[in-house]
Scaffold this motif. Structure first.
Motif, short mmCIF file in Angstrom:
data_model
loop_
_atom_site.label_atom_id
_atom_site.label_comp_id
_atom_site.label_asym_id
_atom_site.label_seq_id
_atom_site.Cartn_x
_atom_site.Cartn_y
_atom_site.Cartn_z
N LEU A 166 21.64 38.69 -0.99
CA LEU A 166 22.06 37.76 0.05
C LEU A 166 21.18 36.51 0.07
O LEU A 166 21.67 35.40 0.29
CB LEU A 166 22.03 38.46 1.41
N PHE B 60 22.33 34.26 -2.81
CA PHE B 60 23.64 33.68 -2.52
C PHE B 60 23.53 32.57 -1.48
O PHE B 60 24.08 31.48 -1.64
CB PHE B 60 24.61 34.77 -2.06
N GLU C 166 30.53 42.89 7.77
CA GLU C 166 29.98 42.58 6.46
C GLU C 166 30.06 41.07 6.23
O GLU C 166 31.13 40.48 6.31
CB GLU C 166 30.77 43.33 5.39
N TRP D 222 29.62 39.37 3.40
CA TRP D 222 30.00 38.93 2.06
C TRP D 222 31.38 38.27 1.95
O TRP D 222 31.49 37.23 1.29
CB TRP D 222 29.87 40.08 1.06
N VAL E 9 31.56 34.48 0.43
CA VAL E 9 32.26 34.15 -0.82
C VAL E 9 33.38 33.15 -0.54
O VAL E 9 33.54 32.15 -1.26
CB VAL E 9 32.80 35.43 -1.50
N SER F 154 24.74 37.54 -7.72
CA SER F 154 24.49 38.22 -6.44
C SER F 154 25.55 39.27 -6.14
O SER F 154 25.23 40.40 -5.79
CB SER F 154 24.47 37.19 -5.30
N VAL F 155 26.80 38.89 -6.29
CA VAL F 155 27.89 39.82 -5.99
C VAL F 155 27.94 40.94 -7.04
O VAL F 155 28.11 42.12 -6.69
CB VAL F 155 29.24 39.07 -5.90
N LEU G 150 25.49 43.89 -6.59
CA LEU G 150 25.84 44.88 -5.57
C LEU G 150 26.64 46.04 -6.14
O LEU G 150 26.67 47.13 -5.56
CB LEU G 150 26.62 44.22 -4.44
#
Length: 197
Positions: A52, A55, A93, A95, A99, A135-136, A139
């Motif tokens: 995170l 990002f 969440e 994310w 994004v 980053s993604v 995960l």
């Protein structure tokens, strides 16, 4: 000549302790970055948790480049910290929103001619793509592999911070210093934690 000697006397008239305190105060972004690094390390379960940080750094830099106003980076940083904190407190969440936000900011930037602006401004689009993808992707990987990937991204972003700090471009110099002081030690800490796990 009188003005010059009085200006020199201003710093020379301070005690050694005063000069040290002034030198420390001038490096406030470094101390703040190190404090954020410690805060992040204390909360790490594994290195992927810091994805995170990478990002958000890339997104904030991109948004600042789109505005063309380096000073807006600190309000953007504050807003992002508050937004992520609120989402987490609500059990949501962050994310998907991050994004989606990154895609929107990149599209707005490209439509607004960001790719035709100075190189370091335009470079924030591919930087967002690289750091955001890493980053993604981290995960979805194992804690070790994902941790190493995040660490590499943090160290890579620290290198970008140094370039931006030296050239005094894209973001306020204080943010580049803060971010370098956060990114590099956090990346190294993740490597150490991952190796010793």
């Amino acid at each position: 000549m009188v003005e010059m000697s009085s200006a020199q006397g201003g710093s020379q008239g301070r005690s050694p302790t005063g000069r040290v305190l002034m030198a420390v105060a001038r490096r406030w972004p470094t101390w703040l970055g190190l404090a954020f690094m410690v805060f992040n390390v204390l909360g790490l379960e594994d290195g992927r948790d810091a994805a995170l940080v990478v990002f958000l750094a890339a997104l904030i830099y991109l948004a600042t480049a789109v505005t063309g106003r380096p000073g807006v980076v600190w309000p953007l940083f504050g807003a992002s910290v508050v937004a992520v904190t609120v989402l987490r407190l609500l059990g949501l969440e962050p994310w998907p929103g991050l994004v989606g936000g990154a895609v929107c900011v990149a599209v707005v930037g490209l439509a607004g001619g960001l790719s035709r602006r100075p190189t370091l401004d335009a470079a924030q689009v591919p930087a967002m793509l690289v750091f955001g993808t890493v980053s993604v992707a981290a995960l979805t990987l194992s804690p070790a592999v994902g941790g190493y990937l995040v660490a590499a991204a943090l160290i890579g972003h620290a290198a970008l911070d140094v370039v931006l700090w030296r050239r005094n471009k894209v973001v306020a110099r204080s943010m580049a210093e803060f971010c370098a002081a956060l990114d590099l030690p956090l990346g190294v800490a993740i490597v150490v934690l991952t190796v010793s796990a």
